[in-house]
Structure formats: structure tokens, C-alpha cells
Design an enzyme around this catalytic site. Structure first.
Site, PDB file in Angstrom:
ATOM      1  N   ASP A   1       8.004  -6.708  -1.169  1.00 19.32           N
ATOM      2  CA  ASP A   1       7.691  -6.502  -2.585  1.00 19.32           C
ATOM      3  C   ASP A   1       8.975  -6.633  -3.374  1.00 19.32           C
ATOM      4  OD1 ASP A   1       5.145  -5.993  -2.157  1.00 19.32           O
ATOM      5  OD2 ASP A   1       5.183  -3.846  -2.506  1.00 19.32           O
TER       6      ASP A   1
ATOM      7  N   ASP B   1       3.264  -0.907  -1.224  1.00 19.77           N
ATOM      8  CA  ASP B   1       3.237   0.457  -1.753  1.00 19.77           C
ATOM      9  C   ASP B   1       1.883   0.828  -2.331  1.00 19.77           C
ATOM     10  OD1 ASP B   1       3.317  -1.213  -3.871  1.00 19.77           O
ATOM     11  OD2 ASP B   1       5.206  -0.512  -4.692  1.00 19.77           O
TER      12      ASP B   1
END
Length: 1229
Positions: free
Chosen positions: A460, A782
Site C-alpha cells: 500500500d 489495512d
């Protein structure tokens, strides 16, 4: 009402006395939580009036929560219980000793030793003695004959030593994992309101009466009643097996249950049941998890035994499923046999295969040894000496046979590398402990080793590569582009008021800017970081957002559309005093601007905003901001006049359009300073780093360049989600692997990607066959929707700070600092584990080869093994237990990152290692045989060959034994290097464990030789003889230098060993058997073949009988296929390392047995939820083709573009359980 309260009091008197303090009893609340929907609402309104009435009964306030007084909290714990499910008691040391005793080879030795001990006390009359043949020895004095029992006793003693060491290792390992477990439990916190303040407390401290704030991504820690909610959707599949997300509203269904996941929205709930009284707790109690552990024990023992014999896996992986490892039988996954199988941990497969091969060899050698000894003895006694078989001599002959048998067993003991699982366990346990210090919290042990093989990392951007500390640095407002934050005076007041009101109400109230912890520090950001940036912006405009929030609490919101990956925006609707509505929206600029038809001007009025103006704005404002790496967010509003009547709030497409743009802000999230260096290390280590982000492509490209993922002049691809999907799908909208194969090798940045795109990319890379090695992919995530990608990846990293509970649950490793450079440390540790195992193997196999050949040849030529049983056991102890400790705890060095990943097919024993093993074996055998056959002449001592039974030990054989052990000790130093390095001492003093073990072994060896005497068949040696033995030992080091001078490439005849099994090596019929398993577990396969050596034991059958008795009508889909790690649990805070549901989970089919596979989801608690409706039929295997086109905005953040969200084969033996959020994702498709 009075009536009700009276019955409440009456009940409370029947309950424990102190229940009278509260207006409702534990029993009432438990029965309330068993109701759903309309029933629950009726019950609440009849008994308590409304949720406010329930708050009053529980002496709490819906706004300010509990007072937080310790006395009040304690009283609630006494009355309603604590939010814990009591853990299983750890195994006692004695239980572990008993388990270690179950080892088959040890049992054989014990039996032989006992027989030998018994026979040693029998003595035939002296007159008969000479009839029993030369070997029985007539002329010895009595004292020596009496000492015959010593060998038997010594074997028993050394078996006890081995068992104690094994048990101690298991015990310390267990202790470590319990420590880790409690650390993970402390990590999980939840937001509650106490004394009017929102605070985070550990989940275990939540009590009945708390007001908890629930938000997207949470795993609910207790049961409760919703008292305020915005667009709240819950995935209850872990309890009900229903895959659809359940909408929760105060009017229709306010019941929130523990163990379920918040998939969308936010709200507040009044906690009504905790711990064993919550719905999850009740199920756990029903399953006997709380008290009844003997089923667990049996199963566990079986697993442990299996693990020990198979050398398949570090026992620790069983011990350790912290957090909430959602694992178990997923019937749907089972059906998709057409999918390429995922393979289990590479290392385990290779080790098992190797151990089985060595074991078979050892078994053969020991059998041949015994046969040769027996034949030689019989031929010599009855043929050459021509003696008759005398009845009185029978025990003596039997004693010989027992002695031969013992020699055979010791050869087997030395040949079987039972140190392997120990080395793996120690190495992994040590690494896991050290990785904690490097911010890697490992949940599945084998992830640690898989990480060493990683060839690709999909990371990410936000928070991992960047600092996740967002600030607004540019803004386009009132027709001006400000390159830095404008002064409030420069903006029209009406625009400013509208902007600040929009920022304050249209963000989660859990997000706040707090005063800095240190004087002069930066303000603390709590909650969503993008929202924090906007709140910080409002502070810089000298406006207080808190005052607005105090004036408009969440309860006054008319409707909230929370952020999710489909909408990419968030909107809040307020009802104005005049009956009209105003909606504030914020979201990704290019998405929201398309819905804006007007824009606020410098005068504060709104003017028309045409597509042409929008294109201008994109070119002049948004692209320049993005190219500087800023994330652009658009803020807008819309009025719904009272005259038009209330709109249809459910029809989102009509609501979220015709907006008026207030401003566009550019938010900066600086790259972490250590990231560019970490990425460089990865690239040097042969690992490709790809960035997968939801940001727009220009922002993503700018950040990727800053990180070093993109270098100037590189010919790499940067795609956004749309373009990516266009390239990988055919005309019918189906994903094609060949198309993915054209893209992924060059793809470096995937922007504006949905969670589905991330999953597709990961799956595409893993399933790809174009590279010669199968790619091993690590993924960071996440959000709740990253679950499928995390599960699919070989190693999933969840963010410890920003990650949701759902993501943590799907992951293998949690990054406690959310930092990319911690991933690089994980790679280093993973490679180190691999190397440690190889070092140990190199050492172990040298000893094995030498010891087996010496025992075998010695036995054939001299009719007695030069190394006695007890000596062999001592050698086995050093080489197995001590060496695995010494070599498995080598700390990693940066040099590990200078080589390419090993890959799945690289053999455990490389040609260089094979050269070392054979080279050292040649030296050691030459030395030993020289000493054995001409040693007595060299040292001028008596020969020790051909001594009769129970003869005293000789100097000759003591020298042989001593030299043998010292050669192993010096060779242990050689074994520290496996890639042919010359300096074997490099960094030796960094490893204190290694130094102390080598030194300790040396001291014990001196004691054994000098004072070991008869039990160890040793005689004290002179200093002169010691120096010679040490000289021969030291020769190993010099010989090692000679070996490393020979180039491996010249030795063409050397073979490698310890390959993983390739898929094409598996015969057809076995592949068919494997169809119902999600992964090919090579260890399991090898065992099925290699069961000659290790017996599974009856424990599993006993367990199953017990389970069958308990649940007569139960049906287990996975009988006999349990993996060491298969465990299910429902709550992070309720998981305990020893705790497994599978052992006793009642698989009760709701329809009939033939549908057992279809209704796996409902089994989870069909036992305890009488009103759970039958499940929808599961998708058939044919349904797995993706649909023609991505579906638009289904308002369900999990489903974005059809069925290609199926996580294929989850990794490391963790199929998603019927009770997991992933399962709901799969079934909802």
C-alpha cells in the site's frame, strides 16, 4: 412499567444478591440477546420502554457512558462477568515429558534396555560357563560380570535425558507463545465513552453498560444494543452463516453480536453481554472450550506426535494462532477442485521429504546391521566352535541378541534426524521472538520462513511507504488556487462557515486533533488521517470544529453515507430548522467533481460548473497538485428544499449528484525517510516492489518516483484500475491469465485500484507460470476489503496501527509500526531461518553418515559397534539438540540481502553443501578407521576389538569415541558457513549461544571420558592421548579449508538433495485424493507413504470416538485431514494458543447429510441458534466465472466487480472458515 420493574427485582433476588443494584439481571440480558429483529424490538419496548430505558436500568448514560469509577467497573464485572473466555490451562511439564516419551524409537530403546537389564542379572553355573562359547567369556572375575546391568541402566538414563531436554524445549516454546499471545491481546483496543470522553481500552476491560463506538472494520468484542447508527452494515456470517450483510437500525434490528464484523458505517452500542455470556462465549462454552479440554488434549497429542515424527513442522505453529485465525473447512472452497492448488510451506515439504528418505535409509542400515551381527554370532558359535545349544546358556545367547538389537536401534537413532523438527522450531521461535523487536508480530510461524523466499511485494502507499501524517498544503477555493493555506481574512465569511461546518460534521466523530504530547511537538492525529488533515485545516483557518460538533451531536444527523471502496466518498445529511435538508460530501476529487454542477465563487454565490470548466480545473489544479505527490480531495454540498418533499434517501445515484463544489484541497503525506533505502535493498535482493494504491495515478507516480519504485528512464508500467481491468479482461469481461502475464512483469504502480483489483493482481502473479520459479508474493493491507488479497498472498502483512481488525485477522504478520522497512527485516529473518536450517542439516548429515557407517562396518568386521549405545545417544544428543540450538540461533546479517531468493524448487542441500558433507565424512571416516584398526599400534595400547560380553571398557575404544566427538565439535564451527565461505569464524562471537554450547559440550565430554567409566564404556585418558584426539578434531577445520578450495563446479558427480515435490511428480491417483484439500501439503503426502517409520498412534481414533459419542449426529468434513495449524476462533481476545474449536465442533447438518458440504456456513452455531434459517444454496463450481461487466455501486463495499473476489487457496493451511468475514465475501458472490 412498575410491573416490569417489580419482576426485575424479583428475578434479581433469585439471582446473586448483588444483582439488585441493577434494573436487569444477567439472565434477562442473555435471553434478550438471543432475540433478533422485530422480536428484539418488541421485547425491548415491552420490558424497558426503549434503549434509553435499558441504559437507565444498567445505570449508564447514552451520551456520557459510564463514570469509569473503579468501584463501579468492579461491581459490573462481579455481576455480569468479565470480557474474557478463560484460556485453556497450559500443559504441565509432566504432560510434555509424557508426550516426549511417545517417540517410537525411544520406546524401542527403552524396551531393549529393560530386557538387557533383566538378563544381565542371570548367570549360569560356572561349570557351564565355558560351554557357552568364547564370547561369553569364562575367565573374567565376578565384579566385571556383575557390571553387566550398567549398559541397560545407562541407556535408560540417556533416554531420560533426551526426553527431559525435548520436554524443556517444548515448555519454553509454549511459554514464549503464551507471552506473545498476551501481547497480541493487549494490542486489541476498542473505543468506549467513559465520563463523556472517548477513550481506547483493551477489549478485556469492556463491561456491561459501556457505550462502545463501532466503526467500519471493527470486530465486535461484546454483544450490545444499537443506540445510534449511521448506515451500519454487519457481516454476521461468523455466527449465522448468512452471507448477506445485515443492515442494523434502531427501528428494525438493533442487536449487535460479538464476533461479527462491521462492514460499513458507524454507530454507538450499549454493551449488554460480555465474555462467556456473549453469543460467541455461549457457543465456545457449548463446544466445551472453556472447561472440557481432554478432547483437545488427545487431538493435540496426536498432532504433536505427528509433528514430532514427521519432522514436518515446527510444533510451534500449532501452538500459535494468535489473534483470530479464521481457519477451517470451507466447503465452497473444497468444491472448486479445478483451481490450481496452493502449496503449503515450502520448507516443511522439503524437510519432511528429506527426513522420510533419511529415515528409510537408517531403517535399512539398522536392520542390515542387526541381521549381520546375529548371523555372524550364530555362525561363529555353533559352526566354527561347533558348540551345542545348552539350555543353561539360552539367557546368555538372548543377552547377545538383545545387545545386537540395541546396537541396531542406536544406529537407527543416530540415522533418524529427529533434531530436524527441533531445529526448525527453535529457529522459527527464536526468529519470531527477535522479529517482535523489529516490529513484526508473526501470527503464523511458517510465514516467517516463506518471507525469505519472497520475490514480489505489493505494498500500500498510505502509511506504509508514507508517514500517514496528513496535512493540507494547497487549496483551490473561491476561484483561487492557494499554494499555501490562506489567511481566514482572505476568504468570504459565508464560504468559510460553509467549509468548516462541512468538515466538522462530515467526518467521523472518533477522528480528532489532540494537543501534542510534548511541548512544541506536532498535534496528535487520532482516527482517519485524511479527516485529521481536514480538521487541522479548519484549525489553521482559526475556526473551532469542536464547538460545531458540540452543537450538532451525531444523534442529530438525518442520514449518513459512510465511506467505502465503491463510493469513494462520504456524505452526511442534516435537517434544517425550516424542514429542508443539506448534505455535505467529501471524496476523491475526480470522482466528486463529475457530480458537481455548480461551484462557489469568490462572492460566496454558486455559479454553474460545466464539463469544460471541470476539464480546466483538472488540468490547472488537480494534475499539478497530484504531480507533486499530493492527494486531492473535493468538498461539496447540496440543498434539498422543503418544498420538494423528502427525497428517496435509498436511491443513492439521485442523491449524490447536482452537488455544489466548495473547494478542492491538496493533502500531503510525506514519504517515510527510511523507505527509499529499504526499497533499494529489496531490489538488490531480487524482490520486485509494486505499489498498489487507491490514489490517483499522478499522485501515485510522484510518490513511486520519490520511493525509488520507479527510476527515471525505466520502461515500467503505471496503470489505474480501469486500464488494468481493460487489459486483463477479454470481450466477455472475463479475466484471462495470459493477459495478466503480459502485464505483471512490468507493472510497478497500480493506482485508483479497488480491493478486487488488488486480489486479482496477487492471484495473477501467484498463478503465473511464465517465470521459471513460481512467484512468492507478500502483500500489505489495512482495510477490511484487503482481506481477500491478504489471504491469497503467500504472506499477508496487516498494519498494526492503521489496520482494521478484519485485515489483521486475514494476515500472517502484523507490522506494529506500519513501516515498509520492517518488511525488509522480515525478509532478512526469513532468509536467515532457511540458512539456519541448512547449516544444521550440513552438520547433522555429516554426523549421520559417519556414525552409521562406523557402527555398520564396525559391527560387521568386529561383531561389536565401536561406538556403544550410550555413546551414540550422547552423540545424538549433541548433534540433535545442542547443535540445533547453536546453529539455529545465528543472528542475520545484511549479507543475506545480497543474494536472490532461493525459490520454491531450490534443494535444501546445495551442491556446495553436499561437497562439504561428503568431504568431511571422508576425513572423519579415514581418521576413525585408522584409529579403529591400527590405533593400538600407534598408541602402544591393548586392542579393544573382539572383547567378550560385559568386558571392561578399553583405552582403544575410548580414544575412538573421544576423537569422534571432538571432530563433530570442530565440524560444528565449519557448519556455520554453507556458501563456501573461507572464514568460518566470522561473527562467531556475536552468537553467545553458539560459543557457550560448543564450550559446554567440550567440558561435558571431558567429564564423560575422565569419570564416565563403565556406563559410558570409557577409560580415563592421559594428557598425551587427549592432545592427539584434539589434534584429529582440529584437523576438521584445516580439512574444511582444503574442501572450500575445490571449486564445486568441477565436481559434476555431486547431486543436490531435499527438493520440494513438484506438482508433476505427484501421481494422478494421489492428485485425485487431494481434490478435497485446499492445498497440497507435501508433508502430509510424504507421511502417507513414509508411515513405515512413524506410527500415527490410536489417539485420533480415540478422539473421534469421543467426539462421536458427544455428538451422535455430527459429521466432520475433514476427518483425518486436520492440519497442525487448523484452528478456529471467533475473537481475537478470546483466542488462546492451546485452544481449538475443530476438536469438538459439532458439525450438524441442517438439511440432511447429503447437503453437508453446501451448508457448511450454517454449522458454526446451528447447535446454539435454534432460529437460524437454512442457508441459501452455495454457488456451484461453474459459477466461478466472472460476470460480463463490473456491477455498479451495489452499496456493498465488499462486492465491487463480481465473482473474481473468491480468494483461491488461502495460504499456510488456513482456508477461510465458515465463520470468517472472507467466507461471507465468498458466499455473497
Amino acid at each position: 412499567m412498575a410491573n416490569n420493574s417489580y419482576s426485575g427485582v424479583k428475578n434479581s433476588l433469585m439471582e446473586a444478591n448483588h444483582d439488585g443494584e441493577f434494573g436487569c439481571t444477567l439472565k434477562e440480558l442473555r435471553s434478550l440477546m438471543e432475540l433478533r429483529g422485530a422480536e428484539a424490538i418488541t421485547k425491548i419496548s415491552e420490558t424497558y420502554g426503549d434503549s434509553q430505558g435499558l441504559c437507565n436500568r444498567l445505570k449508564t448514560s447514552a451520551i456520557d457512558g459510564l463514570s469509569g469509577q473503579p468501584a463501579d467497573i468492579q461491581k459490573r464485572i462481579d455481576v455480569f462477568g468479565q470480557n474474557l473466555i478463560p484460556p485453556k490451562k497450559p500443559k504441565t511439564f509432566l504432560q510434555l515429558v509424557w508426550e516426549a516419551l511417545q517417540d517410537v524409537t525411544l520406546i524401542i530403546l527403552e524396551v531393549a534396555a529393560v530386557i538387557s537389564l533383566g538378563l544381565s542379572f542371570y548367570r549360569p553355573p560356572d561349570a557351564e560357563r565355558e560351554h557357552c562359547g568364547k564370547a561369553a567369556g569364562g575367565g573374567h572375575d565376578e565384579t566385571e560380570a556383575e557390571a553387566g546391568w550398567i549398559e541397560g541402566a545407562a541407556i535408560l538414563l540417556s533416554v531420560i535425558c533426551v526426553v527431559l531436554v525435548t520436554a524443556f524445549n517444548d515448555w519454553s516454546k509454549d511459554k514464549q507463545f503464551r507471552g506473545l499471545q498476551s501481547r497480541i491481546e493487549q494490542e486489541q483496543k476498542f473505543s468506549v465513552v467513559r465520563g463523556g470522553q472517548v477513550i481506547e481500552i483493551p477489549v478485556a476491560e469492556i463491561v456491561v453498560g459501556d457505550i462502545a463506538q463501532v466503526k467500519y472494520g471493527d470486530l465486535l468484542p461484546a454483544d450490545g444494543v444499537l443506540i445510534q447508527g449511521n448506515d451500519l452494515k454487519i457481516d454476521e456470517s461468523s455466527l449465522t452463516g448468512e452471507s448477506d450483510q445485515v443492515k442494523k437500525t434502531i427501528e428494525k434490528d438493533p442487536m449487535l453480536l460479538s464476533g461479527t464484523h462491521v462492514m460499513e458505517g458507524s454507530g454507538k452500542m450499549l454493551v449488554t453481554a460480555v465474555g462467556v455470556n456473549s453469543q460467541t462465549g455461549i457457543i465456545f462454552t457449548l463446544l466445551g472450550a472453556g472447561e472440557d479440554d481432554d478432547e483437545d488434549d488427545e487431538e493435540k497429542k496426536e498432532e504433536k506426535k505427528k509433528q514430532k515424527k514427521t519432522k514436518a513442522q515446527d510444533g510451534a505453529a500449532m501452538e500459535m494462532q494468535p489473534l483470530n485465525s479464521d481457519e477451517g473447512a470451507d466447503a465452497e472452497e473444497k468444491k472448486k477442485a479445478s483451481v490450481p492448488k496452493k502449496e503449503k510451506s515450502v520448507l516443511q515439504g522439503k524437510l519432511t521429504k528429506l527426513a522420510v528418505q533419511i529415515g528409510k535409509g537408517g531403517l535399512l542400515m539398522s536392520a542390515v546391521t542387526v541381521i549381520i551381527l546375529v548371523v555372524l554370532f550364530v555362525v561363529d558359535t555353533f559352526w566354527f566352535q561347533g558348540l551345542p545349544w545348552v539350555k543353561d546358556c539360552t539367557p546368555i545367547y538372548i543377552q547377545f541378541f538383545v545387545k545386537f538389537f540395541i546396537i541396531g536401534v542406536t544406529v537407527l537413532v543416530v540415522a533418524v534426524p529427529e533434531g530436524l523438527p527441533l531445529a526448525v522450531t527453535i529457529s522459527l521461535a527464536y526468529s519470531v521472538k527477535k522479529m517482535m523487536a523489529d516490529n513484526n508480530l508473526v501470527r503464523h510461524l511458517d510465514a516467517c520462513e516463506t518471507m525469505g523466499n519472497a520475490t514480489a511485494i505489493c505494498s500500500d502507499k498510505t502509511g506504509t511507504l508514507t508517514m500517514n501524517r496528513m496535512t493540507v498544503v494547497q487549496v483551490y477555493i473561491a476561484e483561487k488556487h492557494f499554494k499555501r493555506i490562506p489567511l481566514p481574512e482572505n476568504l468570504p465569511t459565508s464560504v468559510l462557515d460553509m467549509l468548516v461546518l462541512g468538515i466538522a460534521v462530515n467526518s467521523a466523530y472518533t477522528t480528532n486533533i489532540l494537543a501534542p504530547e510534548k511541548e512544541g511537538g506536532l498535534p496528535r492525529q487520532v482516527g482517519n488521517k485524511t479527516e485529521c488533515a481536514l480538521l487541522g485545516f479548519s484549525n489553521e483557518l482559526k475556526r473551532d470544529y469542536r464547538a460545531i460538533r458540540a452543537e450538532i451531536p451525531e444523534e442529530k444527523f438525518y442520514k449518513v453515507y459512510t465511506f467505502n471502496s465503491v463510493r469513494k466518498s462520504m456524505s452526511t445529511v442534516l435537517k434544517m430548522p425550516d424542514g429542508s435538508f443539506r448534505m455535505f460530501s467529501k471524496g476523491a476529487s475526480e470522482i466528486l467533481l463529475k457530480k458537481c454542477f455548480r461551484i462557489v465563487t469568490s462572492s460566496g454565490e454558486a455559479k454553474v460548473f460545466r464539463p469544460r470548466d471541470r476539464d480546466d480545473m483538472v488540468k490547472k489544479v488537480i494534475e499539478p497538485m497530484a504531480s507533486e505527490g499530493l492527494r486531492t480531495i473535493c468538498l461539496a454540498y447540496r440543498d434539498f428544499p422543503a418544498s420538494e418533499g423528502p427525497p428517496d434517501w435509498e436511491n443513492e445515484n439521485d442523491i449524490l449528484t447536482g452537488l455544489t463544489c466548495i473547494c478542492v484541497v491538496g493533502i500531503e503525506d510525506p514519504v517515510r525517510p527510511e523507505v527509499p533505502d529499504a526499497i533499494k535493498k529489496c531490489q538488490r535482493a531480487g524482490i520486485t516492489v509494486r505499489m498498489v494504491t487507491g490514489d490517483n495515478i499522478n499522485t501515485a507516480r510522484a510518490i513511486a518516483s520519490k520511493c525509488g519504485i520507479l527510476q527515471p528512464g525505466d520502461d515500467f508500467l503505471c496503470l489505474d484500475g480501469k486500464e488494468f481491468n481493460r487489459r486483463i479482461r477479454n470481450e466477455r469481461g472475463e479475466i484471462e491469465q495470459e493477459r495478466i502475464d503480459k502485464i505483471w512483469p512490468k507493472l510497478r504502480v497500480l493506482a485508483r485500484s479497488s480491493p478486487t483489483d488488488k486480489h486479482t493482481l496477487v492471484k495473477g502473479i501467484i498463478d503465473s507460470t511464465i517465470a521459471e520459479q513460481r512467484q512468492v508474493v507478500a502483500v500489505t493491507g489495512d482495510g477490511t476489503n484487503d482481506g481477500p488479497a491478504l489471504k491469497k498472498a503467500d504472506v499477508g502483512f496487516a498494519m498494526g496501527i492503521a489496520g482494521t481488525d478484519v485485515a489483521k485477522e486475514a494476515s500472517d504478520i502484523i507490522l506494529t509500526d506500519d513501516n515498509f522497512s520492517s518488511i525488509v527485516k522480515a525478509v532478512m529473518w526469513g532468509r536467515n531461518v532457511y540458512d539456519s536450517i541448512s547449516k544444521f542439516l550440513q552438520f547433522q548429515l555429516t554426523v549421520n553418515v559417519v556414525a552409521v557407517i562406523v557402527a555398520f562396518t564396525g559391527a560387521c568386521i568386529t561383531q561389536d559397534s565401536p561406538l556403544k549405545a550410550v555413546q551414540m545417544l550422547w552423540v545424538n544428543l549433541i548433534m540433535d539438540t545442542f547443535a540445533s540450538l547453536a546453529l539455529a540461533t545465528e543472528p542475520p546479517t545484511e549479507a543475506l540481502l545480497l543474494r536472490k531468493p532461493y525459490g520454491r524448487n531450490k534443494p535444501l542441500i546445495s551442491r556446495t553443501m553436499m561437497k562439504n558433507i561428503l568431504g568431511h565424512a571422508v576425513y572423519q571416516l579415514a581418521t576413525i578407521f585408522t584409529l579403529l584398526f591400527v590405533g593400538e599400534k600407534l598408541f602402544g595400547i591393548d586392542s579393544g576389538r573382539n572383547t567378550p560380553l560385559n568386558a571392561p571398557p578399553t583405552e582403544h575404544y575410548t580414544i575412538v569415541f573421544n576423537t569422534f566427538v571432538l571432530m563433530q565439535l570442530f565440524n560444528e564451527i565449519n557448519a556455520r558457513k554453507i556458501h563456501g565461505e573461507r572464514n568460518v569464524f566470522e561473527g562467531v562471537f556475536n552468537n553467545l549461544i553458539f560459543c557457550s554450547i560448543v564450550l559446554g559440550t567440550f567440558i561435558i565430554q571431558i567429564l564423560i571420558v575422565q569419570i564416565g567409566g563403565k556406563p559410558f564404556s570409557c577409560v580415563a585418558l592421559s594428557l598425551d592421548q587427549w592432545l592427539w584426539c584434539t589434534f584429529f578434531g582440529f584437523g576438521s577445520l584445516i580439512w574444511g579449508q582444503i574442501i572450500s578450495s575445490i571449486p564445486t563446479s568441477r565436481l559434476k558427480f555431486l547431486k543436490t538433495a531435499g527438493h520440494g515435490t513438484q506438482k508433476d511428480e505427484i501421481p494422478e491417483y494421489e492428485l485425485e485424493e487431494l481434490d478435497d484439500v485446499d492445498e497440497i501439503d507435501h508433508a502430509e503426502r510424504e507421511l502417507r507413504r513414509g508411515q513405515i517409520l512413524w506410527f500415527r498412534g490410536l489417539n485420533r481414533i480415540q478422539t473421534q470416538i469421543r467426539v462421536v459419542k458427544a455428538f451422535r449426529n455430527s459429521i466432520s468434513l475433514y476427518e483425518g485431514l486436520e492440519k497442525p495449524e487448523s484452528r478456529t476462533s471467533i475473537h481475537n481476545f478470546m483466542t488462546h494458543p492451546e485452544f481449538r474449536i475443530e476438536d469438538s465442533e459439532p458439525h450438524i447438518p441442517l438439511i440432511d447429510d447429503t447437503d453437508a458440504e453446501d451448508d457448511a456456513p450454517t454449522k458454526r452455531n446451528s447447535a446454539s441458534l435454534p432460529n437460524a434459517s437454512p442457508p441459501p444454496p452455495s454457488p456451484s463450481p461453474d459459477d466461478t466465472n466472472p460476470p460480463a461487466a463490473p456491477t455498479q455501486n451495489q452499496n456493498n463495499n465488499a462486492v465491487e466487480s463480481g465473482n473474481h473476489l473468491f480468494p483461491e487457496g488461502p495460504k499456510s493451511g488456513t482456508p477461510s472458515a465458515p465463520g470468517s468475514p472472507l467466507h461471507s465475501l465468498e458466499t455473497s458472490l
